[in-house]
Design an enzyme around this catalytic site. Structure first.
Site, PDB file in Angstrom:
ATOM      1  N   ASP A  57       0.818  -1.220   0.000  1.00  0.00           N
ATOM      2  CA  ASP A  57       0.000   0.000   0.000  1.00  0.00           C
ATOM      3  C   ASP A  57       0.846   1.262   0.000  1.00  0.00           C
ATOM      4  O   ASP A  57       0.314   2.363  -0.035  1.00  0.00           O
ATOM      5  CB  ASP A  57      -0.930  -0.014   1.225  1.00  0.00           C
ATOM      6  CG  ASP A  57      -1.995   1.075   1.186  1.00  0.00           C
ATOM      7  OD1 ASP A  57      -2.552   1.329   0.103  1.00  0.00           O
ATOM      8  OD2 ASP A  57      -2.250   1.692   2.237  1.00  0.00           O
TER       9      ASP A  57
ATOM     10  N   GLN B 249      -5.718  -1.994  -6.661  1.00  0.00           N
ATOM     11  CA  GLN B 249      -6.244  -1.056  -5.669  1.00  0.00           C
ATOM     12  C   GLN B 249      -6.916   0.109  -6.381  1.00  0.00           C
ATOM     13  O   GLN B 249      -6.467   0.539  -7.446  1.00  0.00           O
ATOM     14  CB  GLN B 249      -5.119  -0.524  -4.778  1.00  0.00           C
ATOM     15  CG  GLN B 249      -5.587   0.431  -3.681  1.00  0.00           C
ATOM     16  CD  GLN B 249      -4.435   0.899  -2.809  1.00  0.00           C
ATOM     17  OE1 GLN B 249      -3.656   1.752  -3.206  1.00  0.00           O
ATOM     18  NE2 GLN B 249      -4.328   0.322  -1.622  1.00  0.00           N
TER      19      GLN B 249
ATOM     20  N   SER C 237      -6.835   5.337  -0.042  1.00  0.00           N
ATOM     21  CA  SER C 237      -7.149   4.009  -0.559  1.00  0.00           C
ATOM     22  C   SER C 237      -8.607   3.679  -0.284  1.00  0.00           C
ATOM     23  O   SER C 237      -9.113   3.920   0.820  1.00  0.00           O
ATOM     24  CB  SER C 237      -6.255   2.954   0.101  1.00  0.00           C
ATOM     25  OG  SER C 237      -4.891   3.249  -0.103  1.00  0.00           O
TER      26      SER C 237
END
Length: 290
Positions: free
Chosen positions: A207, A281, A231
């Site tokens: 991430d 993502q 995110s």
């Protein structure tokens, strides 16, 4: 002083407070919200702690629902969805101050002999990590020295990150740039031999830079920012065993950005070009001040 890699292992070592309930620390940081990779990594630890440990994680799908508050513990509640002959499924809810901030579903599967195997080759050839400067060195080269806040962050950073393409510092450099980014990464110290720790540490790392690919055509990755990003969801598929304290290449691209959201996907390879993990993502992008 404990090194950053040891602190990462400690961060992922949750306290069990009931059979299916765990509590994770959330360090007090000078950030507006808890780093999403931390929450995802801790949630995966909680899921793995409720299995027999003989089946590695093969996939996870997660949603970031609310920003977490730094310095406030996070409770992870695990639902044992299924214990089948071949697959184990767990659902994890992360709760902070009585509010759900994150959901994750993880599936565990022992590798089977299928009789065939294939993989597309990496999209491009890149320099070895030893040939590339660290992020801190690139910033020092550009600014002359790291600002105090960045210096403190660099000392706490659990991963050595080296961008394959040199950092861009001006909008002229980003103009017409392809929405692609690649970095070499590895933990800054040994992480032990527990495969679950390495999987959760890689989930943490996944991430850190993925949404860079969305930003590259819009603004420099370093310096003043015109957009805030967060995110929204995160999905990973684990293909082969790996160690997160050894170098891995994170090749990232953004196929589309529209409607205030940008999609990014990444492929993680070892030094031999073997595909270890696939990542997708979506992030929310908003112009600052709107």
């Amino acid at each position: 002083m404990t090194n950053p890699a040891e602190r990462l292992v400690d961060l992922l070592d949750l306290e069990r407070i009931e059979v299916n309930i765990f509590r994770g620390r959330s360090p007090e940081e000078s950030l507006q919200r808890v780093f999403g990779g931390q929450v995802a990594g801790q949630a995966l630890v909680a899921a793995g702690r409720t299995t027999d440990g003989d089946r590695p994680v093969h996939s996870l799908h997660a949603y970031f629902l609310r920003p977490g508050r730094p310095g406030v513990p996070i409770v992870y509640e695990v639902e044992r969805v299924r214990d089948g002959r071949s697959f184990t499924t767990r659902r994890v809810t992360a709760v902070q101050q009585g509010r759900t901030i994150f959901n994750l579903t993880a599936s565990f599967h022992g590798p089977e002999e299928a009789g065939f195997e294939h993989q597309l080759p990496p999209a491009r050839t890149v320099p070895d990590p030893e040939q590339l400067p660290t992020v801190a060195d690139e910033v020092r080269e550009h600014l002359g020295a790291l600002p105090d806040a960045l210096e403190r962050m660099a000392r706490r950073q659990p991963f050595d990150i080296r961008y394959v393409d040199r950092l861009r510092w001006t909008h002229e450099e980003t103009k017409d740039a392809d929405p692609r980014s690649a970095v070499w990464m590895r933990a800054v110290g040994p992480l032990g031999d527990d495969p679950l720790v390495h999987t959760c540490a890689l989930t943490y790392a996944s991430d850190m830079t993925l949404l860079d690919a969305v930003r590259i055509p819009v603004e420099p990755l370093w310096g003043p920012r015109g957009f805030d990003m967060a995110s929204l969801d995160h999905a990973m598929w684990f293909h082969r065993p790996f160690r997160t304290d050894e170098w891995f290449l994170y090749d990232q691209e953004s196929p589309v950005a529209t409607g205030g959201r940008g999609l990014a996907r990444g492929r993680i390879y070892d030094r031999g070009g073997n595909l270890l993990v696939s990542v997708v993502q979506e992030g929310l992008f908003r112009r600052l001040g709107t």
